[in-house]
Motif scaffolding. Structure first.
Motif, PDB file in Angstrom:
ATOM      1  N   PHE A 183       0.839  -1.208   0.000  1.00 32.82           N
ATOM      2  CA  PHE A 183       0.000   0.000   0.000  1.00 32.82           C
ATOM      3  C   PHE A 183       0.873   1.256   0.000  1.00 32.82           C
ATOM      4  CE2 PHE A 183      -2.625   3.385   1.739  1.00 32.82           C
ATOM      5  CZ  PHE A 183      -3.769   3.256   0.954  1.00 32.82           C
ATOM      6  N   GLU A 184       1.989   1.223   0.728  1.00 34.18           N
ATOM      7  CA  GLU A 184       2.870   2.393   0.766  1.00 34.18           C
ATOM      8  C   GLU A 184       3.446   2.675  -0.616  1.00 34.18           C
ATOM      9  OE1 GLU A 184       2.955  -0.151   2.869  1.00 34.18           O
ATOM     10  OE2 GLU A 184       2.116   0.862   4.639  1.00 34.18           O
ATOM     11  N   SER A 187       2.133   1.695  -3.447  1.00 33.27           N
ATOM     12  CA  SER A 187       1.004   2.086  -4.291  1.00 33.27           C
ATOM     13  C   SER A 187       0.676   3.560  -4.102  1.00 33.27           C
ATOM     14  CB  SER A 187      -0.227   1.231  -3.959  1.00 33.27           C
ATOM     15  OG  SER A 187       0.012  -0.134  -4.196  1.00 33.27           O
ATOM     16  N   TRP A 188       0.689   4.020  -2.851  1.00 30.58           N
ATOM     17  CA  TRP A 188       0.364   5.417  -2.545  1.00 30.58           C
ATOM     18  C   TRP A 188       1.403   6.354  -3.167  1.00 30.58           C
ATOM     19  CZ3 TRP A 188      -3.660   8.086  -1.300  1.00 30.58           C
ATOM     20  CH2 TRP A 188      -3.544   9.366  -0.774  1.00 30.58           C
ATOM     21  N   THR A 189       2.675   5.965  -3.091  1.00 28.01           N
ATOM     22  CA  THR A 189       3.732   6.776  -3.698  1.00 28.01           C
ATOM     23  C   THR A 189       3.517   6.915  -5.201  1.00 28.01           C
ATOM     24  OG1 THR A 189       5.337   6.106  -2.014  1.00 28.01           O
ATOM     25  CG2 THR A 189       6.224   6.958  -4.090  1.00 28.01           C
ATOM     26  N   CYS A 223       0.261   9.056  -5.982  1.00 26.96           N
ATOM     27  CA  CYS A 223       0.456  10.502  -5.813  1.00 26.96           C
ATOM     28  C   CYS A 223       1.372  11.067  -6.898  1.00 26.96           C
ATOM     29  CB  CYS A 223       1.028  10.806  -4.423  1.00 26.96           C
ATOM     30  SG  CYS A 223      -0.143  10.487  -3.080  1.00 26.96           S
ATOM     31  N   CYS A 247      -0.843  14.598  -1.615  1.00 19.54           N
ATOM     32  CA  CYS A 247      -2.295  14.566  -1.812  1.00 19.54           C
ATOM     33  C   CYS A 247      -2.945  15.579  -0.867  1.00 19.54           C
ATOM     34  CB  CYS A 247      -2.829  13.161  -1.525  1.00 19.54           C
ATOM     35  SG  CYS A 247      -4.629  13.035  -1.548  1.00 19.54           S
ATOM     36  N   GLN A 295      -7.685  12.896   0.713  1.00 17.53           N
ATOM     37  CA  GLN A 295      -6.926  11.698   1.094  1.00 17.53           C
ATOM     38  C   GLN A 295      -7.804  10.477   1.265  1.00 17.53           C
ATOM     39  OE1 GLN A 295      -4.232  12.084   4.364  1.00 17.53           O
ATOM     40  NE2 GLN A 295      -2.750  13.296   3.204  1.00 17.53           N
ATOM     41  N   CYS A 323      -9.119   9.252  -2.099  1.00 20.83           N
ATOM     42  CA  CYS A 323      -8.050   8.654  -2.908  1.00 20.83           C
ATOM     43  C   CYS A 323      -7.623   7.298  -2.358  1.00 20.83           C
ATOM     44  CB  CYS A 323      -6.847   9.604  -2.966  1.00 20.83           C
ATOM     45  SG  CYS A 323      -7.140  11.066  -3.973  1.00 20.83           S
ATOM     46  N   GLN A 324      -7.566   7.166  -1.055  1.00 21.72           N
ATOM     47  CA  GLN A 324      -7.176   5.884  -0.464  1.00 21.72           C
ATOM     48  C   GLN A 324      -8.216   4.810  -0.761  1.00 21.72           C
ATOM     49  OE1 GLN A 324      -6.466   6.784   3.662  1.00 21.72           O
ATOM     50  NE2 GLN A 324      -4.486   7.767   3.257  1.00 21.72           N
ATOM     51  N   LEU A 345      -7.690   3.848  -4.319  1.00 19.83           N
ATOM     52  CA  LEU A 345      -6.441   3.094  -4.444  1.00 19.83           C
ATOM     53  C   LEU A 345      -6.609   1.651  -3.977  1.00 19.83           C
ATOM     54  CD1 LEU A 345      -3.472   3.297  -5.243  1.00 19.83           C
ATOM     55  CD2 LEU A 345      -2.964   3.994  -2.889  1.00 19.83           C
TER      56      LEU A 345
END
Length: 450
Positions: A212-213, A215-217, A220, A229, A234, A237-238, A241
């Motif tokens: 997930f980390e 993916s978030w990088t 964004c 973000c 947030q 978006c989460q 995602l």
């Protein structure tokens, strides 16, 4: 084949035997995305460092025998991108005398691939093409390749190998000279990966989704162009995602779409969160991702298409019992009886084939290694759900979806039956499924249709 199955076969655009089929437009998107995957700057990638280091270490291993290294995983995981970064690594390339990159694909032509290999080998060494290099005789072309590679250390990538016939047609072109040569393959098929590594030694690299980390990088980076973000977006978006489940292709595609949205208009972002299925159908920026994921479905034989579409009856994130699923297939008549095999054994074979093709994710196994429960990636589920609805293969009623088509053949009710109108025409209804609160499976009823 039953009349009902014959009708579905045409609805699903499955060619009848001996028909001539023109490749559909989604192949164009597939070729463009595959080409782009090779060209991506490594600085734009996320989560590739560790897999790249592990693969390079194995490619440069001390084993002198020819070995195959197969990178396997579902479409969109980044197999081609990863192998490309390994293949183009400067330090690694110095260890091999010759390098070839070949894209095999679903509908490969053997003589064209062999001529391409010859062209790359002789271009790299700035030699004129030998006599017979333009031949259409695959045996002669293989002999040219074998004679050239004997006694040399080479690295050859076979990208996007779909079926065993692709591997079987090419493997004898690569001689064993005990020089530490390597073959690298990318495939969605566990069977292809297992067979080529068993026959040539080597290893299977099962590519995993991004954390997930990571993916978030990546999200964004694509959505907000390296900026953080906004706090107000947030949570939305989460949630979006999470639907991508670590699939880089999906993250990049959806991030690129969201980058065009007004950062002030929260309602636009909330609409995407609520209706991702609609966005998949109607947004041109997601067409490439949809094409890549749809390729795996389109490649299925017709009987497996029914079985895979059937997974759309289950709610999102539902953990599907293997044995229950196979029994449902059998009850629906999707499992074809074969000589010397029970219908349960054939159903088991169907299930394993979907797993081998990376279409079903294994979630839990018994102690003896047999699969107990599985699920479908959210985005694949959205695609087959749309196909099921479009073909009137099944219908879903839930608190969010209260409309039903005029004639329903299979009905899956999620959490409620209240919105089913008693006057609705159910004369064609064959199967009824009811899922309670939390997605628990309550019961299914099979009706005898005249």
């Amino acid at each position: 084949m039953s009349d009902g199955h014959q009708r579905y076969r045409y609805r699903l655009n499955i060619p009848v035997k001996d028909s001539t089929v023109t490749p559909p437009s989604y192949y164009k998107a597939w070729y463009e995305l595959r080409r782009d995957a090779v060209l991506i700057d490594e600085g734009q990638l996320v989560g590739i460092e560790t897999p790249k280091e592990e693969l390079i270490k194995r490619v440069l291993g001390f084993e002198s025998e020819l070995q195959a290294i197969a990178v396997v995983g579902m479409g969109g995981l980044g197999k081609t991108t990863l192998v490309s970064k390994v293949y183009h690594d400067d330090e690694l390339r110095k260890e091999f005398q010759h390098h070839v990159w070949i894209t095999v694909s679903q509908s490969f032509k053997l003589d064209e691939i062999l001529r391409d290999i010859i062209q790359q080998l002789f271009d790299e060494t700035k030699q004129p093409l030998p006599h017979g290099a333009d031949s259409t005789d695959s045996s002669k072309l293989k002999r040219i390749i074998v004679d050239f590679l004997l006694g040399k250390r080479y690295l050859i990538v076979l990208d996007d190998v779909w079926h065993m016939d692709g591997w079987d047609a090419l493997k004898y072109a690569f001689p064993e000279s005990n020089c530490g040569s390597r073959l690298m393959l990318t495939t969605r098929s566990s069977e292809v990966a297992s067979t080529c590594t068993n026959e040539s030694g080597g290893m299977i690299y099962d590519l995993k989704p991004l954390s997930f980390e990571e993916s978030w990088t990546l999200f964004c980076r694509k959505t907000f162009l390296e900026k953080p973000c906004p706090t107000r977006l947030q949570k939305i978006c989460q949630n979006i995602l999470k639907r991508c489940e670590g699939l880089p292709l999906a993250i990049v595609a959806i991030g690129g779409m969201l980058a065009m949205k007004d950062k002030i208009r929260i309602d636009e972002w909330e609409m995407v969160e609520r209706s991702l299925r609609t966005e998949l159908e109607g947004n041109d920026k997601l067409s490439g991702m949809k094409s890549i994921l749809s390729l795996s479905f389109n490649d299925l034989p017709y009987h497996l298409k029914y079985c895979f579409l059937y997974l759309s009856i289950f709610p999102e994130d539902y953990l599907i019992e293997r044995t229950k699923l196979i029994r449902l297939w059998i009850a629906e008549g999707f499992v074809l009886v074969k000589e010397s095999r029970t219908v349960e054994e054939v159903g088991e074979y169907y299930f394993n084939e979907l797993v081998n093709r990376s279409l079903i994710q294994v979630i839990e196994k018994y102690d003896d290694g047999r699969i107990r429960r599985c699920r479908v990636h959210d985005l694949l589920r959205e695609i087959i759900l749309r196909k099921s609805l479009d073909q009137n293969f099944m219908a879903i009623t839930s608190e969010e979806n209260r409309s039903l088509p005029e004639r329903v053949r299979r009905l899956s009710a999620h959490r409620t039956l209240e919105n089913i109108h008693p006057d609705h025409n159910f004369s064609r209804l064959r199967s009824l499924f009811l899922f309670g609160g939390g997605g628990s499976f309550c019961f299914c009823v099979f009706l005898i249709c005249k």
